[in-house]
Every structure is written in C-alpha cells, then in structure tokens.
Scaffold this motif. Structure first.
Motif, PDB file in Angstrom:
ATOM      1  N   MET A   1       0.851  -1.134   0.078  1.00  0.00           N
ATOM      2  CA  MET A   1       0.028   0.020  -0.083  1.00  0.00           C
ATOM      3  C   MET A   1       0.759   1.331  -0.067  1.00  0.00           C
ATOM      4  SD  MET A   1      -3.117  -0.972  -0.347  1.00  0.00           S
ATOM      5  CE  MET A   1      -2.014  -2.326  -1.423  1.00  0.00           C
TER       6      MET A   1
ATOM      7  N   GLU B   1       1.620   1.701  -3.449  1.00  0.00           N
ATOM      8  CA  GLU B   1       0.549   2.247  -4.247  1.00  0.00           C
ATOM      9  C   GLU B   1       0.240   3.898  -3.906  1.00  0.00           C
ATOM     10  OE1 GLU B   1      -3.008   0.075  -5.675  1.00  0.00           O
ATOM     11  OE2 GLU B   1      -3.768   0.938  -3.808  1.00  0.00           O
ATOM     12  N   GLY B   2       0.446   4.012  -2.778  1.00  0.00           N
ATOM     13  CA  GLY B   2       0.238   5.535  -2.359  1.00  0.00           C
ATOM     14  C   GLY B   2       1.285   6.307  -3.224  1.00  0.00           C
TER      15      GLY B   2
END
Length: 263
Positions: A170, A173-174
C-alpha cells in the motif's frame, strides 16, 4: 526494455544484499553491467561479494554500505554515500526484511514488533531517502519487495509478517498515486510479490516441510523472475508468474476460510 532505459537505470541500490534474494539479484544485475550499491549489516559478506562481482565483471563499480535498516538516520546517510560513490542512484530496491513472528496474543510482542519495524518502518525510511533523490533528479525506479503473504491476512506466526508486507504494498500504491497528482514521467514504482523462493529467510520452513514449500523454486530461478519484472518496470507482479499469478487471484478473491488453508 530498451537499451536506453537500461542505461538510465545504470546505478542500483539494494538493501539486504549480503544473502538470499538481495545477493541473487545483485549477481544478475552485475552480469548485466549495472553498477551496484550494496547495503546490509554483514559488511564482510558484502565486501566478499563485491570482490567476486568486480572480478567477474571488471567494467562495473560496486560500493558496500554497512547498514542496519532499523537505524533510520544511517539509512539516509548511507543512501547519500551511495549516491556520491556512484554519481547518483537510478533504481532503489527495498529488499531487507525479517521473517520472524508469533501468533497475536501469544505474549511475543517483541518478535512481532521487530518484524514490523524492519519490514515496514525501516522500508518507509528507505522509500523516503530514495524518493527524495528521485524527485530531485526527476528520474528513478523504486522497487518494493512485498510478498504473496501480503495479499490477505495470514494466521498464526505469519500474521504480523503478512500485515507488514501488505503495508509495504500500500505504501508503493500511495507513492504511485502521488505521482499521478504531481507527474514525473521519469519515476516509476514497482511492487513485487514473491512466492516461495529459496533463501536464508525461509530455509527453516523448507527443512520443516511446510506445505507451501512444495511450490518453492531455487534462488537463481526466483531471482531471474524478480530481475525480469524489475527490468520491465511493471507496476505489480507475482513472481515467478507461474503458479503465483493464478494463486494471487484466488488469494485476493476467495473467502478467508479458504485462504487460511493455503498457508
């Protein structure tokens, strides 16, 4: 991948480079003519690897960096030292990790804390150092080594490990989302989900005959799959693709009662 892009990613930083996947990837990148900045706690092993790689590939440069990634200030210092040694870093592979853990509620907070700090907080420091450098240069490739375990919650001793690898994915992805907001065409972010690849970290599981290790590939095969995905600069990839891509689909969509039996 074009020759031009390969040249753009000439200088590569790898943490956890003294053994396992980090060492295996370093060997392959050296064979392909890349300069390397190798970081790990065991400086003697890094220096021995450097001498071997330079002897076999005399056109490359290799710098060694003694680093415990949990020493966050040192992460920034050594990354800066690597940029100085090689004239900049074009690709940073966040690979250092820890595999220990215990069932939540077993009283082993210490083991789970160590895994969380190494696999996520220390990775955050590495990403910060690398991305600041890449934004300054308006070019770079950040590679995050997550795990197939990070796709869903895992039971028992794998719970914290899986959670850290999910957090790492994540995080990647951020960063990609941020790059959409402030586009820098020369910066790419890749998240890799390795399946069972033989390494120091999982050798105990292999010796114990854990069920999933029937799908384990040797270190060289696994590292070739990792390097191939990295060189393509894909957004995400399960590696090796077979059988982990279809397994990944099942893990993402099956009920948790099914997933827990896949471990």
């Amino acid at each position: 991948m074009t020759r031009e892009r390969t040249h753009m990613r000439q200088n590569i930083w790898i943490t956890g480079a003294s053994a396992g996947l980090g060492e295996g990837m370093a060997r392959l990148f050296a064979q392909n003519g890349h300069n390397l900045a190798l970081a790990a706690r065991r400086l003697d092993r890094l220096e021995a690897l450097r001498d071997e790689l330079v002897a076999a590939n005399p056109t490359i440069e290799v710098s060694c960096h003694e680093l415990d990634v949990n020493d966050h200030d040192r992460v920034f210092d050594e990354f800066t030292a690597a940029t100085t040694a090689l004239g900049g870093i074009d690709r940073a592979i966040v690979n250092a990790g820890l595999g220990k853990g215990a069932r939540i509620g077993s009283g082993r907070f210490d083991a789970n804390r160590d895994t969380a700090m190494t696999n996520f907080v220390a990775a955050l420091a590495q990403c910060e150092a690398a991305m600041a450098h890449f934004y300054e240069r308006e070019s770079g490739h950040l590679v995050l080594v997550s795990s197939m375990s990070g796709m869903r919650g895992m039971p028992g001793s794998m719970t914290t490990y899986a959670a850290t690898k999910a957090g790492l994915a994540m995080l990647g992805e951020g960063i990609r989302a941020d790059l959409m907001r402030r586009p820098v065409a020369g910066i790419k972010v890749t998240t890799l989900y390795p399946g069972f690849i033989a390494s120091e970290m999982n050798e105990r599981a292999a010796e114990a005959g854990a069920g999933g290790t029937k799908l384990m590939v040797d270190t060289e095969t696994g590292c070739r799959a990792l390097v191939a995905a990295i060189d393509k600069e894909v957004t995400e990839a399960e590696v090796p693709g077979w059988p982990w891509k279809p397994i990944g689909f099942v893990m993402r969509h099956a009920p948790l009662s099914v997933v827990r039996r896949m471990v």
